[in-house]
Design an enzyme around this catalytic site. Structure first.
Site, mmCIF file in Angstrom:
data_model
loop_
_atom_site.group_PDB
_atom_site.id
_atom_site.type_symbol
_atom_site.label_atom_id
_atom_site.label_comp_id
_atom_site.label_asym_id
_atom_site.label_seq_id
_atom_site.Cartn_x
_atom_site.Cartn_y
_atom_site.Cartn_z
ATOM 1 N N ASP A 46 -53.577 -33.701 3.910
ATOM 2 C CA ASP A 46 -54.763 -34.332 3.336
ATOM 3 C C ASP A 46 -55.042 -35.634 4.100
ATOM 4 O O ASP A 46 -54.208 -36.553 4.094
ATOM 5 C CB ASP A 46 -54.543 -34.651 1.854
ATOM 6 C CG ASP A 46 -54.493 -33.399 0.999
ATOM 7 O OD1 ASP A 46 -55.416 -32.574 1.103
ATOM 8 O OD2 ASP A 46 -53.527 -33.241 0.217
ATOM 9 N N LYS A 237 -33.025 -58.466 21.022
ATOM 10 C CA LYS A 237 -33.129 -59.600 20.105
ATOM 11 C C LYS A 237 -34.602 -59.750 19.747
ATOM 12 O O LYS A 237 -35.409 -60.172 20.564
ATOM 13 C CB LYS A 237 -32.584 -60.877 20.743
ATOM 14 C CG LYS A 237 -32.461 -62.033 19.755
ATOM 15 C CD LYS A 237 -31.867 -63.262 20.417
ATOM 16 C CE LYS A 237 -31.563 -64.336 19.384
ATOM 17 N NZ LYS A 237 -32.750 -64.713 18.586
ATOM 18 N N ASP A 708 -64.678 -39.548 47.605
ATOM 19 C CA ASP A 708 -64.147 -39.140 46.303
ATOM 20 C C ASP A 708 -63.069 -38.076 46.501
ATOM 21 O O ASP A 708 -63.366 -36.975 46.973
ATOM 22 C CB ASP A 708 -65.292 -38.586 45.450
ATOM 23 C CG ASP A 708 -64.845 -38.206 44.041
ATOM 24 O OD1 ASP A 708 -63.648 -38.377 43.727
ATOM 25 O OD2 ASP A 708 -65.698 -37.736 43.266
ATOM 26 N N GLY A 749 -61.607 -49.272 43.704
ATOM 27 C CA GLY A 749 -60.852 -49.801 42.574
ATOM 28 C C GLY A 749 -60.317 -48.704 41.686
ATOM 29 O O GLY A 749 -59.502 -48.949 40.809
ATOM 30 N N ARG A 820 -61.738 -52.528 37.271
ATOM 31 C CA ARG A 820 -61.907 -51.146 36.828
ATOM 32 C C ARG A 820 -61.130 -50.913 35.543
ATOM 33 O O ARG A 820 -60.092 -51.545 35.304
ATOM 34 C CB ARG A 820 -61.448 -50.161 37.904
ATOM 35 C CG ARG A 820 -62.141 -50.301 39.244
ATOM 36 C CD ARG A 820 -63.662 -50.302 39.149
ATOM 37 N NE ARG A 820 -64.219 -49.110 38.544
ATOM 38 C CZ ARG A 820 -64.655 -48.046 39.210
ATOM 39 N NH1 ARG A 820 -64.598 -48.047 40.537
ATOM 40 N NH2 ARG A 820 -65.177 -47.020 38.592
#
Length: 885
Positions: A46, A237, A708, A749, A820
């Site tokens: 739920d 710690k 790319d 970037g 970026r």
């Protein structure tokens, strides 16, 4: 209104026959959610989201999945009361919803869009910050559902992570630690602590009830250096409050070392303690509040501890929830475990602490203290604890437990001192300063700051250091300080005031160890280590004797620590035209935008402010498009072309007619550092620009070749090695050199390289695109095994795509020096062609490294792309001859 919304809920239930709550409590005021695992007629989950003062609820039959590929059916059911957030138990068989129920997860729900409207339109977008579920989710109503109550629950591909290493989520309650099956067995008389009680009897733990109020805390002795030893356990710690947590027959307490019960301050821990299914449990541990990056934050914990109003405490329990990290089990049922070895107590502890939730197990590591300490230092945590595995729990400070601090060290300018008190000679404490932005005020003293130097930096008060001196150091240093005494402080207004303070010229630099920065921007637990720029300082003499070359430090090298720099950007002074000066208020500076690195929104703003002298040259008069990330790179983002309309008057915009939408788009124009800060404060990470300027929109300044490496294989997005991107970029550079066409590279970037060719306004966009296409075609013909101009990623065959299509009116490129939205906070970095070679890495250019690189490269190697006017006709002739030949 909540009462009306609960009518259906109440009509289905009889208060005298079910343990479920019937409502009446107000909402949390901040937004909460709960997920319950419910073994009713059919086992299901739920999901309940706080909307409008009630828990709007969906039954999710197939379970909640953290995998974005899983679309889970969710049936909209009746609203539930707010008290249902912590309900778990057994609903009697025969009653509505009869069966066992546990609280599977609980936390804060942040609605990213209007929830009331979303319930009407059938789409809800929200972020969950729970113990198990994290990230952004969508609920979408099915238009063709049979009943109109069918929705789909989908996790967005941003943020969040599973709890367990195998990618699954624990099936146990975050409160009691029980499964729904165990909840049923418990109802039938089974006691969840039977096995643990039997183990304690075998171990010989004495039958002796332990009253937590009578327990004397076992404390650690300090130790300077970490060590390795198989006889010791090592733990983190944690920077929190040490407390004893107890649950005795459903009653809970959370005792501090001075005996104060802190339970009312931390209701989220109280809720979990009361649900533990054991007769008596006494736990030793640490209460911690985490920051947005998941690190313990003592500042946030202090804020929580100062709250007293019940409403404030209730809000904070969801906005900045606390956790109790248990590291020791002192009592169970009627047995006292303190005489058992630590190793046995910790083994038994695992059977008490839930797998996930407000009560957590503080993990330990065996043997490897040095490695753990190095990791703690790198993470900036407080230190480690070392405990003998065979140690008994004894009150007071013991050599069997050791604490090893991992303090920070830095250099600060000495700007004054206080008068000595008592028997002390020389001085009481040194006043310290550090250089930071001149347009910022100190949190400790908003009036502080002084006129900026040529580098735009000013001296800010950073606190004082009063320990770490011996009598000889006090005397020698006082003599040097007296020779530097100044009539006025180095600040426009000193942070401390009174006749007890003497100011000096800011010439000496102190090396200081400290724990952290306080919320007010001052050093906490500072210790003097020595002088960093003194020719007769003992530390330098020792370094020279050993053959080391000691680094010379000048006062202006002492910069504000990173966490203080972010604080100092609030507010920013803006010189408007005409005057007066305005102040730009900034927000949420400590919100973590890059979780892996811990970089904050304040770091982003500070970067854009610092890089402005270089970045603004590429933004001037150029339409700017933002991508905003209000909650960092893992949060929801959106693209913004149109300025919102409520920006200050000094933020310039330009109206440009959009041929697609048939209306004016009001673009930001960033031509001032203050505008950059304003934009960064909106949560804008990458900045994209047009290739043309507002005064000559149809004449681009550059032609772009975007390399790319992305392609698709078997439907999956994959990337070619960056070395191949470099190879294609070098081929473009060589071609341009051959035809006498200037070209300038920069990293994207992200994953590629941009090659920019200056046009000097000689071409329109269509001609620029033709030039880019000719160049790309020539390079592909030369290296067809590496490069392609095929646009479809599925057809690129693993090659580097040379995108020439980006040369069009309104087409965008990420601006040089823009950050970026990817891990590492990488930056689009201008390059020299000599740098485009093997070993070039995107990760070398980040918000941490780029300002210094910009200073070292000045003048910018990319700057000529804005002004150069090459002989394009000659270059095109040479290119055609080459292609034809």
């Amino acid at each position: 209104m909540p009462r009306e919304k609960l009518e259906e809920y109440r009509d289905k239930r009889a208060s005298e026959r079910t343990p479920e709550p019937f409502g009446g409590a107000p909402g949390t005021g901040v937004g909460a959610f709960v997920v319950q695992l419910h073994a009713a007629t059919r086992r299901h989950y739920d999901l309940r989201l706080e909307i409008g003062g009630v828990l709007v609820s969906w039954a999710v039959p197939k379970g909640v999945s953290p995998d974005p590929a899983d679309k889970k059916l969710a049936m909209h059911v009746e609203d539930h009361p707010i008290e249902y957030i912590e309900f778990e138990g057994v609903i009697p068989k025969g009653e509505y919803g009869g069966g066992e129920m546990i609280v599977w997860d609980i936390g804060r729900c942040i609605m990213l869009e209007d929830p009331e409207e979303g319930l009407e339109t059938g789409k809800l977008l929200f972020e969950l910050r729970g113990h198990k579920l994290k990230g952004v989710w969508t609920l979408v109503r099915l238009v063709k559902g049979e009943t109109g109550k069918e929705w789909l629950l989908i996790r967005e591909r941003r943020g969040g992570h599973p709890i367990l290493e195998d990618g699954s989520l624990p099936e146990t309650s975050i409160l009691s630690g029980l499964t729904v099956e165990q909840m049923a067995e418990r109802e039938g008389g089974w006691y969840p602590g039977e096995d643990l009680a039997a183990a304690l009897e075998r171990a010989g733990a004495p039958e002796r009830p332990v009253d937590p109020a009578d327990v004397r805390f076992m404390l650690a002795q300090p130790r300077e250096e970490a060590f390795d030893d198989p006889a010791w356990h090592f733990e983190l710690k944690l920077d929190g409050y040490r407390m004893l947590a107890s649950a005795v027959d459903g009653a809970a307490s959370l005792l501090t070392r001075n005996g104060h019960d802190a339970l009312p301050t931390f209701p989220e821990i109280a809720r979990a303690l009361r649900k533990l299914p054991f007769r008596r449990v006494v736990l030793d541990g640490e209460v911690v509040v985490h920051d947005a990056a998941g690190y313990p934050s003592f500042r946030r914990l202090q804020k929580r501890a100062r709250l007293s109003r019940p409403l404030d405490v209730r809000h904070a329990s969801f906005e900045a929830p606390a956790s109790f990290y248990a590291f020791d089990l002192l009592a169970f049922d009627d047995r006292d475990l303190r005489d058992l070895p630590l190793s046995e107590r910790r083994t038994l502890l695992r059977g008490v602490v839930p797998e996930a939730g407000p009560i957590r197990l503080s993990e330990h590591f065996e043997e490897c203290g040095k490695t753990l300490f190095r990791q703690v230092q790198e993470m900036g945590l407080e230190g480690i604890m070392a405990k003998r595995a065979d140690s008994r729990y004894t009150g007071g400070r013991s050599p069997d437990w050791r604490k090893i601090h991992a303090a920070r060290e830095d250099r600060f300018v000495i700007v004054g001192f206080t008068s000595p008190a008592g028997s002390r000679t020389g001085f009481g404490a040194l006043h310290l300063g550090a250089y930071g932005p001149a347009d910022a005020a100190s949190p400790a003293n908003p009036a502080s700051g002084t006129a900026a130097g040529d580098d735009g930096l000013a001296l800010h008060y950073i606190g004082r250091v009063g320990t770490g001196f011996d009598d000889e150091t006090l005397a020698k240093l006082r003599a040097r300080l007296d020779a530097l005494e100044a009539a006025e402080p180095a600040f426009a207004t000193p942070a401390p005031a009174g006749a007890d303070h003497t100011w000096v010229e800011p010439e000496l630099v102190a090396e200081v160890r400290y724990k952290e920065m306080t919320e007010g921007g001052l050093l906490r637990h500072a210790v003097f280590l020595g002088l960093a720029n003194s020719p007769d300082e003992d530390r330098e003499d020792a370094a020279e004797a050993s053959g080391e070359k000691k680094e010379r430090v000048v006062p202006t090298d002492c910069r504000l620590p990173r966490d203080r720099r972010a604080a100092l950007t609030d507010p920013v002074r803006v010189d408007t035209s005409p005057p007066p000066v305005e102040e730009l208020p900034l927000s949420n500076l400590d919100k973590v935008f890059w979780p892996d690195e811990g970089y904050t929104k304040g770091d982003l703003i500070a970067y854009y402010r610092d890089i402005a002298p270089w970045l603004l040259k590429f933004l001037e008069d150029r339409p700017l498009v933002l991508t905003r990330y209000p909650d960092g790179i893992d949060g929801k983002s959106f693209f913004q072309k149109n300025a919102p309309g409520f920006q200050p008057e000094w933020v310039r915009t330009e109206a440009i007619w959009s041929r697609g939408s048939e209306r004016d788009i009001h673009y930001f124009i960033a031509d001032d550092p203050a505008v950059l800060v304003y934009i960064a404060n909106l949560g804008a990470i990458p900045l994209h620009v047009w290739a043309s300027r507002a005064g000559s929109l149809d004449r681009p300044d550059w032609c772009l070749l975007d390399l790319d490496p992305k392609h698709k294989r078997d439907g999956e997005e994959v990337y070619a090695p960056f070395e191949e991107v470099v190879e294609v970029a070098r081929a473009i550079g060589a071609l341009c050199e051959e035809i006498r066409l200037p070209s300038y590279p920069k990293t994207s970037g992200s994953s590629g390289i941009h090659v920019m060719i200056p046009l000097g306004g000689q071409l329109d966009y269509e001609q620029s695109r033709t030039l880019a296409q000719l160049l790309a075609t020539a390079v592909v013909a030369e290296i067809p095994d590496r490069a392609t101009i095929v646009r479809n990623p599925s057809w690129r065959e693993g090659k580097i795509y040379i995108d020439y299509v980006q040369n069009g009116r309104g087409r965008l490129v990420v601006a040089p020096y823009s950050v970026r939205s990817r891990a590492g906070a990488t930056v689009s970095a201008p390059l020299r062609w000599a740098e485009v070679k093997e070993g070039l890495s995107m990760e070398d250019f980040t918000i941490r490294t780029m300002p210094e690189r910009a200073r070292s490269l000045d003048p910018d190697p990319l700057l000529r792309v804005l002004s150069e006017e090459p002989d394009l006709m000659a270059a095109l002739d040479a290119l055609q001859r080459r292609i034809g030949g």
